[in-house]
Design an enzyme around this catalytic site. Sequence first.
Site, PDB file in Angstrom:
ATOM      1  N   ARG A 101       0.793  -1.224   0.000  1.00 42.10           N
ATOM      2  CA  ARG A 101       0.000   0.000   0.000  1.00 42.10           C
ATOM      3  C   ARG A 101       0.830   1.282   0.000  1.00 42.10           C
ATOM      4  NH1 ARG A 101      -2.996  -4.044   1.664  1.00 42.10           N
ATOM      5  NH2 ARG A 101      -1.043  -4.611   2.650  1.00 42.10           N
ATOM      6  N   THR A 102       1.818   1.368   0.873  1.00 44.35           N
ATOM      7  CA  THR A 102       2.514   2.655   0.995  1.00 44.35           C
ATOM      8  C   THR A 102       3.191   3.021  -0.331  1.00 44.35           C
ATOM      9  OG1 THR A 102       2.845   2.210   3.323  1.00 44.35           O
ATOM     10  CG2 THR A 102       4.168   3.970   2.385  1.00 44.35           C
TER      11      THR A 102
ATOM     12  N   LYS B 152      25.719  -3.895  -3.823  1.00 38.61           N
ATOM     13  CA  LYS B 152      27.157  -3.850  -4.127  1.00 38.61           C
ATOM     14  C   LYS B 152      27.944  -3.181  -3.003  1.00 38.61           C
ATOM     15  CE  LYS B 152      26.135  -3.061  -9.022  1.00 38.61           C
ATOM     16  NZ  LYS B 152      26.262  -2.044 -10.085  1.00 38.61           N
TER      17      LYS B 152
ATOM     18  N   ARG C 167      11.484   3.897   2.544  1.00 37.50           N
ATOM     19  CA  ARG C 167      11.173   2.930   3.614  1.00 37.50           C
ATOM     20  C   ARG C 167      12.445   2.153   3.894  1.00 37.50           C
ATOM     21  NH1 ARG C 167       6.044  -1.021   4.108  1.00 37.50           N
ATOM     22  NH2 ARG C 167       5.200   0.968   4.819  1.00 37.50           N
TER      23      ARG C 167
ATOM     24  N   HIS D 213       5.760   5.852  11.192  1.00 38.43           N
ATOM     25  CA  HIS D 213       5.183   5.767   9.848  1.00 38.43           C
ATOM     26  C   HIS D 213       4.200   6.945   9.734  1.00 38.43           C
ATOM     27  CE1 HIS D 213       3.701   4.288   6.167  1.00 38.43           C
ATOM     28  NE2 HIS D 213       3.483   3.022   6.466  1.00 38.43           N
TER      29      HIS D 213
END
Length: 377
Positions: A126-127, A155, A176, A204
Amino acid sequence: MSASDMINDCPVLDLRNIQFSLTHAKYLLSEEAIIQTQIKDFKLGNALADAFIVDKLFILEMHTNAVSGVSLEFEGRDIISIKDFSREEINHIFKTAKSMEPIAAKGSEMLRGKILATLFFEASTRTRLSFEAAMHKLGGSTIGFAEAEIASVKKGENLADTIRTVDKYANVIALRHPLEGAARLAAEFAEVPVINGGSGAEEHPTQALLDLYTINKEKGRIDGLKIAFAGDLRYGRTVHSLAYALSLYNVELYLVSPESLKMRREVLQTIKEKIPVIEKTSLEKIVPLVDVLYVTRIQKERFPDPAEYAKVKGSYKIDLQTLSEAKKDLIVLHPLPRVDEIAAEVDNTPYARYFQQVWNGIVVRMALLSLILGATK
Ligand code: NCD
């Protein structure tokens, strides 16, 4: 004179339902259908209507800001913690989100030429997708990755270098990351605004804004409500941000969790200074008291020890039996994804509002993007 007196005194137009800001007013007023629904008793042509209403809104906005002594500045701003927002600012985001409802349905060109980068180092449905959908609905475009495996961190690149690079490609970054503090760090390295899409178990903030927006929309207010959180209050970041946000309102908060998953101490200490907070381990006596029940998933991935997770797994399951003594107008929310904490049989009851929350995520994120990119004041 207060802003609401000004609205009521307006001789020609009924402005009571108009909640959008000036830039939005200009955009929305070019839409004939909206003119018809928003303007009552209007006898002149649309062009004149535009000029007239834009004028009125401008005066109104100047006046409101002068009265409250507040200058709401969002352009260029990072969104890292919900604690950085005042109640007035949250209110302004709500108004902007409401003005986005018709735009979300039809699309617009407000952010044409702007790029959002979504850098998601942790799982998300969703986010990330709602940020991307919000950007597309505003005419902008998106770049990014949805797992660290395919980015250069694989890397050995550090977050600061990744951010300094993406900063050159995008106008805004949504991040995120599993580490607490990652969004704050990214904001220090980026010149463009950074939005925290979830920083470990910490916060959040955009989820809290859409949760609050949903409560306000579904219940018509936030003040005066009794609200319960149930589930993982220790590792769940959404409940941390939402608790901080709710402490700006006049609410009673019930925190229901297993002993080992109680609300983080620093959150508890902060909110207890502002609102009444009642901690419990059983839901039974709480359900009949509350207006909002916010359920969360037990955050399996954040447990350092799988044996600890096994002890609390399946602690709460909201089903029709759990809700049998609930108030008729109780609403059940969940940030999603759910695992087994809300039974599917609840989905078709009037209590269930978690899929409305998903829709509200779009309009709230449209509002945030347009505000911080300066397309809306
Ligand atoms: C939440 C999250 O990622 O913190 N989901 C979301 O953003 N809607 C909740 C969760 O994962 O349980």
